[in-house]
Design an enzyme around this catalytic site. Structure first.
Site, short mmCIF file in Angstrom:
data_model
loop_
_atom_site.label_atom_id
_atom_site.label_comp_id
_atom_site.label_asym_id
_atom_site.label_seq_id
_atom_site.Cartn_x
_atom_site.Cartn_y
_atom_site.Cartn_z
N GLU A 45 1.49 -1.65 0.37
CA GLU A 45 -0.20 -0.25 0.32
C GLU A 45 0.49 1.48 -0.18
OE1 GLU A 45 -2.54 0.39 2.66
OE2 GLU A 45 -3.74 2.50 2.49
N ARG A 271 5.30 -12.87 9.69
CA ARG A 271 5.99 -11.21 9.17
C ARG A 271 7.37 -11.68 9.84
NH1 ARG A 271 3.42 -6.40 9.20
NH2 ARG A 271 1.48 -6.62 7.69
N LYS A 281 4.20 0.61 9.64
CA LYS A 281 4.41 2.31 8.99
C LYS A 281 3.87 2.91 9.41
CE LYS A 281 2.86 0.02 5.24
NZ LYS A 281 2.12 0.11 3.41
P1 ATP Z 1 2.32 -2.51 7.67
O1 ATP Z 1 1.17 -2.92 8.99
O2 ATP Z 1 3.16 -1.47 8.18
O3 ATP Z 1 1.44 -1.64 7.95
P2 ATP Z 1 1.24 -3.98 5.78
O4 ATP Z 1 1.05 -5.40 5.35
O5 ATP Z 1 0.31 -2.71 5.80
O6 ATP Z 1 2.40 -3.01 6.38
P3 ATP Z 1 1.43 -3.51 2.95
O7 ATP Z 1 1.91 -1.79 2.29
O8 ATP Z 1 0.01 -3.97 2.60
O9 ATP Z 1 2.12 -3.22 4.94
O10 ATP Z 1 1.88 -4.80 2.59
C1 ATP Z 1 2.86 -5.50 1.51
C2 ATP Z 1 3.25 -6.37 1.21
O11 ATP Z 1 4.25 -6.58 2.51
C3 ATP Z 1 1.68 -7.37 2.23
O12 ATP Z 1 1.99 -8.67 1.27
C4 ATP Z 1 2.95 -8.31 3.50
O13 ATP Z 1 1.70 -8.68 3.69
C5 ATP Z 1 4.24 -7.91 3.79
N1 ATP Z 1 4.89 -7.53 4.62
C6 ATP Z 1 4.32 -6.42 5.39
N2 ATP Z 1 5.34 -6.15 6.34
C7 ATP Z 1 5.98 -6.98 6.73
C8 ATP Z 1 7.00 -8.03 7.40
N3 ATP Z 1 7.53 -7.49 8.56
N4 ATP Z 1 7.54 -9.81 6.72
C9 ATP Z 1 7.29 -10.44 6.09
N5 ATP Z 1 6.32 -9.33 5.00
C10 ATP Z 1 5.46 -8.00 5.29
MG MG Z 2 -1.72 -3.63 3.98
#
Ligand code: ATP
Ligand code: MG
Length: 564
Positions: A45, A271, A281
């Site tokens: 995102e 994760r 984020k």
């Molecule tokens: P945040 O919790 O920081 O908002 P998010 O998962 O909402 O992170 P996205 O931009 O949606 O952030 O993440 C894009 C991709 O990266 C998704 O498929 C998510 O599952 C993966 N991702 C995000 N954080 C991690 C992590 N700590 N380890 C592995 N994969 C991750």
């Molecule tokens: Mg997300």
């Protein structure tokens, strides 16, 4: 435990060895599922910069596609416009490319599917599989109920199709206030999985979108949009993190509504969590907005742009992700493992240079003033092809204050009156005296007699130095952990910012050998005996060099994993 930070295994090995996702993909390719195709996607995102957790997902998504001859799409998951922006889109593209991956022509915006998703929604309404609901969000929660008991049907659940169609079109036209109505799928209010209890598909939200502007006041929910995007793009393996496991039945339900010839499958993995940092984020944005760091690319941040500026090579981050592996179980990874991976790469690639960060003058009394010599110094003992360089050398040198003691303690083998040490690349020096400031007691100068390398004196220590007449004065930024505790956000009710390390940045003036005048932004070096450093990509200029400490030389991980 494999701590060698090995690069990605060869494809031949991959089929038999490796993590469970690799095994699933290998098996699918072997059995010809999806016609042997492997199409993955990385769907961030654009509401923040990418961090090291995303690197794990990127390495997995792009890595599996590359390993099995497929492709990986880069898709902006931009269905919630409140916090999204083009700045983040550009940063994401830069960071994925920097990490070493290429999406070719397959760059997509979820927003570009809005019209198509709307058509799917209209179809669901026509088939009686979706309806317009007027419950408030509080009522919605009450009606949905708890897993152990069936929920209550919304009073709108049996609204006639024509009325639903009419309302949905008028929602799009902007006739209703934000949150007044929503579109829900008609699935099963008694399902033990709450996500199947008539989930919301669309909500009314008057927020400008960075891509579609004010064209829409109706935005699809992630659970509706994401499976559709995967189906539209012909994704085969949709890899995401564990929290989406309970959403999978809904993912499959949405996919089934558009009956793709070759439906995508969702697989979940744990994760990445790293010690001494935070990874959400939202929290990273807070650190930036509250100016607790200098920006998203502050070298202390766990962001990819921060790590790039800190001097972490992308190959080291990829090796780290491979070492961490992919599992179904959440865990906390030691930051020392990442730093170990960085050292492994820099040890092989970074040229050695000399720098003095706490200068003390050493006068070599048997070399005359004004006489400049040069000595040849090895650029990298790990790689002969990097050759040698000429380093100026003369009567006055800067050495580290810590390398001299007025009264030597036991086992202090460096400079002290009467003791001899090796000068890196420049023979030997025997300490003959020193001068002290009578008021402060500080040592102001050390004197010595110099001997050439051919003297082959027996010594127990080597020190580094720079020629005082030729040294360049530079700014050096020394970093420590951003947080003082391993899990700053472990306690959800406490403020993680209370654990910020007040000493995470220390700025010092130092002296470096003149060869570093040519350091271009981002260039990495090992400052002998001090650690790895790189020229700062934002602030370093030829006339005012600035270096960031990338990582120290002390390998806590190697110590941990190889006791004794
Ligand atoms: P945040 O919790 O920081 O908002 P998010 O998962 O909402 O992170 P996205 O931009 O949606 O952030 O993440 C894009 C991709 O990266 C998704 O498929 C998510 O599952 C993966 N991702 C995000 N954080 C991690 C992590 N700590 N380890 C592995 N994969 C991750
Ligand atoms: Mg997300």
């Amino acid at each position: 435990m494999n701590n060698s930070a090995a690069p990605t295994s060869a494809p031949a090995e991959a089929a038999s060895a490796g993590h469970f996702i690799r095994q699933i993909v290998a098996e699918d390719v072997r059995t010809g599922k999806h016609g042997g195709r492997v199409v993955t996607r990385f769907p961030p995102e654009p509401n923040g910069y990418l961090h090291i957790g995303h690197a794990k997902a990127i390495c997995l998504d792009f890595g599996m596609a590359a390993e099995f001859g497929g492709r990986c799409h880069l898709r902006m998951d931009d269905t919630n416009p409140t916090k999204e922006s083009m700045e983040y889109v550009d940063a994401i593209r830069t960071d994925v490319r920097w990490l070493g991956f290429d999406w070719g022509e397959h760059f997509y915006y979820s927003a570009d599917y809005f019209e198509r998703m709307y058509e799917v929604a209209l179809d669901l309404i026509r088939q009686g599989k979706a309806y317009i609901c007027a419950l408030s969000s509080e009522e919605f929660k009450v009606y949905r109920g708890v897993p152990t008991q069936p929920g209550l049907e919304s009073p709108s659940r049996h609204r006639p199709v024509e009325e639903n169609l009419d309302l949905f079109r008028r929602m799009r036209a902007g006739e209703f206030a934000d949150g007044a109505l929503c579109l829900r799928a008609k699935i099963d209010m008694a399902s033990p999985n709450l996500h199947l209890r008539d989930p919301v598909l669309y909500r009314i939200m008057r927020v400008s979108h960075y891509r579609t502007g004010d064209a829409w006041c109706l935005y699809p929910m992630y659970d509706f949009a994401h499976p559709l995007e995967d189906a539209f793009e012909g994704i085969t393996h949709s890899l995401c993190t564990l929290e989406f496991e309970v959403h999978r039945p809904l993912y499959d339900w949405v996919v089934a509504q558009v009956s793709p010839a070759d439906p995508p499958h969702q697989y979940e993995f744990a994760r990445l969590n790293l010690t001494y940092t935070v990874m959400s984020k939202r929290k990273l944005l807070q650190l930036v907005q509250e100016k607790l760091v200098s920006g998203w690319d502050d070298p202390r941040m766990p962001t990819l742009c921060g790590m790039r500026r800190r001097g972490y090579p992308p190959v080291a981050i990829r090796a780290f992700c491979e070492t961490v592996g992919v599992t179904k179980y959440g865990s906390l990874t030691d930051m020392a493992l990442l730093e170990h991976a960085v050292r492994e790469v820099l040890n092989r690639t970074a040229p050695r240079r000399m720098a003095v960060l706490k200068p003390l003058k050493l006068v070599l009394e048997n070399i005359s003033a004004g006489e400049t010599r040069t000595v040849a110094a090895v650029n990298n003992p790990e790689d002969e092809s990097l050759g040698t360089r000429q380093v100026p050398f003369g009567r006055e040198l800067f050495i580290e204050q810590d390398d001299f003691l007025e009264v030597a303690q036991k086992k202090f083998f460096r400079l002290t009156p009467g003791q001899t040490v090796r000068l890196r690349a420049a023979g030997f020096v025997t300490c003959t005296g020193f001068t002290k400031d009578p008021a402060s007691g500080a040592i102001t100068e050390v004197r010595g007699e110099w001997f050439p390398a051919e003297a082959e004196l027996k010594v127990k220590a080597t020190i580094h130095w720079v020629s005082a007449a030729h040294a360049l004065a530079v700014e050096v930024r020394l970093y420590d952990r951003l947080f003082r505790v391993e899990e700053p956000d472990a306690d959800k009710d406490a403020d993680y910012k209370a654990h910020l390390n007040p000493d995470s940045l220390r700025v010092v003036k130092g002296y470096v050998e003149p060869a570093l005048a040519a350091a271009a932004p981002g260039d990495a070096f090992q400052f002998e005996r001090l650690g790895y450093f790189c020229a700062d990509s934002r602030d370093s200029r030829p006339e005012a060099l600035v270096f960031n400490q990338t990582v120290s030389l002390r390998d806590a991980w190697a110590k941990l994993s190889k006791p004794g």
